[in-house]
Write a protein that holds these residues in place. Structure first.
Motif, mmCIF file in Angstrom:
data_model
loop_
_atom_site.group_PDB
_atom_site.id
_atom_site.type_symbol
_atom_site.label_atom_id
_atom_site.label_comp_id
_atom_site.label_asym_id
_atom_site.label_seq_id
_atom_site.Cartn_x
_atom_site.Cartn_y
_atom_site.Cartn_z
ATOM 1 N N UNK A 1 0.845 -1.171 0.000
ATOM 2 C CA UNK A 1 0.000 0.000 0.000
ATOM 3 C C UNK A 1 0.897 1.243 0.000
ATOM 4 N N UNK A 2 0.560 2.221 -0.801
ATOM 5 C CA UNK A 2 1.370 3.435 -0.930
ATOM 6 C C UNK A 2 1.217 4.344 0.279
ATOM 7 N N UNK A 3 2.124 5.309 0.401
ATOM 8 C CA UNK A 3 2.033 6.297 1.480
ATOM 9 C C UNK A 3 0.708 7.045 1.378
ATOM 10 N N UNK A 4 0.358 7.446 0.161
ATOM 11 C CA UNK A 4 -0.885 8.192 -0.031
ATOM 12 C C UNK A 4 -2.103 7.420 0.423
ATOM 13 N N UNK A 5 -2.160 6.141 0.072
ATOM 14 C CA UNK A 5 -3.293 5.301 0.473
ATOM 15 C C UNK A 5 -3.341 5.152 1.990
ATOM 16 N N UNK A 6 -2.165 5.057 2.616
ATOM 17 C CA UNK A 6 -2.117 4.933 4.076
ATOM 18 C C UNK A 6 -2.565 6.234 4.740
ATOM 19 N N UNK A 7 -2.102 7.360 4.211
ATOM 20 C CA UNK A 7 -2.521 8.650 4.769
ATOM 21 C C UNK A 7 -4.043 8.765 4.693
ATOM 22 N N UNK A 8 -4.600 8.420 3.546
ATOM 23 C CA UNK A 8 -6.050 8.498 3.367
ATOM 24 C C UNK A 8 -6.770 7.576 4.356
ATOM 25 N N UNK A 9 -6.287 6.348 4.473
ATOM 26 C CA UNK A 9 -6.921 5.385 5.370
ATOM 27 C C UNK A 9 -6.890 5.876 6.817
ATOM 28 N N UNK A 10 -5.710 6.350 7.276
ATOM 29 C CA UNK A 10 -5.599 6.820 8.652
ATOM 30 C C UNK A 10 -6.415 8.099 8.864
ATOM 31 N N UNK A 11 -6.440 8.982 7.862
ATOM 32 C CA UNK A 11 -7.227 10.219 7.962
ATOM 33 C C UNK A 11 -8.704 9.886 8.115
ATOM 34 N N UNK A 12 -9.188 8.992 7.258
ATOM 35 C CA UNK A 12 -10.601 8.606 7.313
ATOM 36 C C UNK A 12 -10.933 7.878 8.614
ATOM 37 N N UNK A 13 -10.007 7.079 9.117
ATOM 38 C CA UNK A 13 -10.204 6.386 10.393
ATOM 39 C C UNK A 13 -10.388 7.393 11.528
ATOM 40 N N UNK A 14 -9.672 8.512 11.447
ATOM 41 C CA UNK A 14 -9.778 9.569 12.458
ATOM 42 C C UNK A 14 -10.990 10.470 12.215
ATOM 43 N N UNK A 15 -11.712 10.234 11.114
ATOM 44 C CA UNK A 15 -12.899 11.027 10.824
ATOM 45 C C UNK A 15 -12.597 12.434 10.359
ATOM 46 N N UNK A 16 -11.427 12.615 9.743
ATOM 47 C CA UNK A 16 -11.022 13.941 9.266
ATOM 48 C C UNK A 16 -11.228 14.063 7.767
ATOM 49 N N UNK A 17 -11.629 15.242 7.326
ATOM 50 C CA UNK A 17 -11.677 15.518 5.891
ATOM 51 C C UNK A 17 -10.290 15.976 5.456
ATOM 52 N N UNK A 18 -10.079 16.032 4.161
ATOM 53 C CA UNK A 18 -8.803 16.553 3.659
ATOM 54 C C UNK A 18 -8.612 17.991 4.111
ATOM 55 N N UNK A 19 -9.693 18.776 4.093
ATOM 56 C CA UNK A 19 -9.612 20.178 4.536
ATOM 57 C C UNK A 19 -9.198 20.280 5.998
ATOM 58 N N UNK A 20 -9.778 19.440 6.844
ATOM 59 C CA UNK A 20 -9.451 19.481 8.273
ATOM 60 C C UNK A 20 -7.994 19.101 8.524
ATOM 61 N N UNK A 21 -7.529 18.056 7.851
ATOM 62 C CA UNK A 21 -6.133 17.649 8.021
ATOM 63 C C UNK A 21 -5.201 18.739 7.500
#
Length: 126
Positions: A1-21
């Motif tokens: 899994x790429x870094x980008x996919x991991x960032x997205x997965x962890x961000x979504x797990x935390x319930x954050x939008x891209x804007x919030x992060x």
């Protein structure tokens, strides 16, 4: 899994939008989008900030089945295929080869700076 996919997965797990992060990291939303879509790879400083903000170890973002145990200088390969991610290698910074390479690079930089200084001095003399 790429870094980008991991960032997205962890961000979504935390319930954050891209804007919030992006707001929390003090970057543009487009920066997060380009990382998550693997158009850009974050530099080490931003990657560290992302890991802290998402409350994950930076190695979880970098590693693809590779764990590094620096305390005893051994690599443990946990991937099913037994391959090291060639795009995001994790190095043991206690390695003498890496230390030697860093020193050589610093020596070359010093020589370049000295050369540049001489060129600038010659320009001012003219």
């Amino acid at each position: 899994m790429s870094i980008g996919a991991k960032v997205k997965r962890f961000r979504e797990t935390r319930g954050l939008s891209q804007d919030e992060l992006a707001l929390r990291l003090d970057v543009a939303q487009s920066t997060i989008s380009s990382i998550e879509s693997d158009k850009n790879i974050p530099n080490s400083l931003l990657l560290n900030k992302i890991a802290r903000e998402l409350e994950v170890d930076i190695n979880e973002l970098l590693n693809e089945g590779i764990q590094v145990n620096i305390s005893n200088n051994k690599f443990s390969d946990l991937s099913s295929a037994g391959t090291i991610n060639q795009y995001n290698p994790v190095f043991n910074m206690q390695s003498p080869e890496i230390a030697e390479s860093i020193l050589k690079n610093q020596e070359q930089l010093t020589k370049l700076i000295e050369s540049q200084t001489k060129l600038i001095e010659n320009l001012f003399k003219k």
